[in-house]
Design a protein around this motif. Structure first.
Motif, PDB file in Angstrom:
ATOM      1  N   GLU A 155      30.798   0.220 124.884  1.00 42.66           N
ATOM      2  CA  GLU A 155      30.019  -0.352 123.773  1.00 42.66           C
ATOM      3  C   GLU A 155      30.199   0.484 122.507  1.00 42.66           C
ATOM      4  OE1 GLU A 155      27.199  -2.799 121.683  1.00 42.66           O
ATOM      5  OE2 GLU A 155      28.568  -3.106 123.349  1.00 42.66           O
ATOM      6  N   ARG A 170      33.500  -0.255 121.040  1.00 43.71           N
ATOM      7  CA  ARG A 170      33.451  -1.566 120.397  1.00 43.71           C
ATOM      8  C   ARG A 170      32.786  -1.460 119.024  1.00 43.71           C
ATOM      9  NH1 ARG A 170      30.276  -5.200 119.044  1.00 43.71           N
ATOM     10  NH2 ARG A 170      28.426  -4.392 120.047  1.00 43.71           N
ATOM     11  N   ILE A 171      31.681  -0.736 118.951  1.00 44.49           N
ATOM     12  CA  ILE A 171      30.976  -0.555 117.676  1.00 44.49           C
ATOM     13  C   ILE A 171      31.870   0.167 116.675  1.00 44.49           C
ATOM     14  CG2 ILE A 171      29.062   0.664 116.552  1.00 44.49           C
ATOM     15  CD1 ILE A 171      27.438   0.055 119.166  1.00 44.49           C
ATOM     16  N   GLY A 216      35.051   0.213 116.613  1.00 41.75           N
ATOM     17  CA  GLY A 216      36.158  -0.666 116.273  1.00 41.75           C
ATOM     18  C   GLY A 216      35.815  -1.703 115.235  1.00 41.75           C
ATOM     19  N   THR A 217      34.535  -2.008 115.066  1.00 38.70           N
ATOM     20  CA  THR A 217      34.117  -3.010 114.083  1.00 38.70           C
ATOM     21  C   THR A 217      33.838  -2.406 112.721  1.00 38.70           C
ATOM     22  OG1 THR A 217      31.779  -2.818 114.697  1.00 38.70           O
ATOM     23  CG2 THR A 217      33.110  -4.471 115.869  1.00 38.70           C
ATOM     24  N   ARG A 218      33.856  -1.098 112.629  1.00 32.58           N
ATOM     25  CA  ARG A 218      33.605  -0.451 111.335  1.00 32.58           C
ATOM     26  C   ARG A 218      34.828  -0.563 110.450  1.00 32.58           C
ATOM     27  NH1 ARG A 218      30.557   5.137 113.022  1.00 32.58           N
ATOM     28  NH2 ARG A 218      28.672   4.139 113.763  1.00 32.58           N
ATOM     29  N   ALA A 219      34.586  -0.643 109.165  1.00 35.28           N
ATOM     30  CA  ALA A 219      35.693  -0.682 108.199  1.00 35.28           C
ATOM     31  C   ALA A 219      36.353   0.691 108.162  1.00 35.28           C
ATOM     32  CB  ALA A 219      35.167  -1.055 106.820  1.00 35.28           C
ATOM     33  N   GLU A 220      37.642   0.690 107.964  1.00 36.87           N
ATOM     34  CA  GLU A 220      38.388   1.934 107.829  1.00 36.87           C
ATOM     35  C   GLU A 220      38.030   2.583 106.493  1.00 36.87           C
ATOM     36  OE1 GLU A 220      40.387   3.447 110.044  1.00 36.87           O
ATOM     37  OE2 GLU A 220      39.821   1.876 111.450  1.00 36.87           O
TER      38      GLU A 220
END
Length: 128
Positions: free
Chosen positions: A112, A115-116, A118-122
């Protein structure tokens, strides 16, 4: 943050984190007394030690201090993991050993977290 918490220090910090507001020694003592017999002076000494470790900030309010947690429990745990990781030798080996010890629930939480993240902006300027 300096070092790991002892059993009583952790019990005090658990109450401070749970109350989630500036607290006095007396308020923490009342919370602790729901589960154990403990003296006011003991709680005061422990809170002073935790303050010196950098986990509590305190401000004088009349004749008593009000203490506030400097970091969340998750931040504290992450700092401990980072410290342990830095002493483990080759980091990849340490991480593999750590992942190999995870329970199914821990693995779910780890997945999890990935996953979290991975959803953040670079961050700006990061190459694709």
């Amino acid at each position: 943050m300096k070092g790991q918490l002892g059993e009583l220090e952790d019990a005090v910090m658990t109450r401070v984190w749970r109350l989630d507001r500036p607290v006095t020694v007396r308020e923490v003592m009342v919370e602790l007394r729901r589960e154990r017999t403990i003296a006011y002076t003991t709680v005061m000494t422990v809170m002073d030690k935790v303050h010196r470790k950098g986990l509590l900030r305190r401000e004088l309010d009349g004749r008593a201090y009000r203490y506030t947690a400097v970091a969340t429990r998750a931040d504290y745990a992450a700092a401990l993991m980072d410290e342990a990781w830095s002493h483990g030798g080759r980091r990849a080996d340490t991480l593999v050993a750590f992942l190999g010890r995870m329970t199914a629930d821990q693995r779910t939480a780890f997945d999890e977290a990935l996953r979290i993240l991975g959803t953040r902006a670079e961050p700006p300027g990061t190459p694709p």
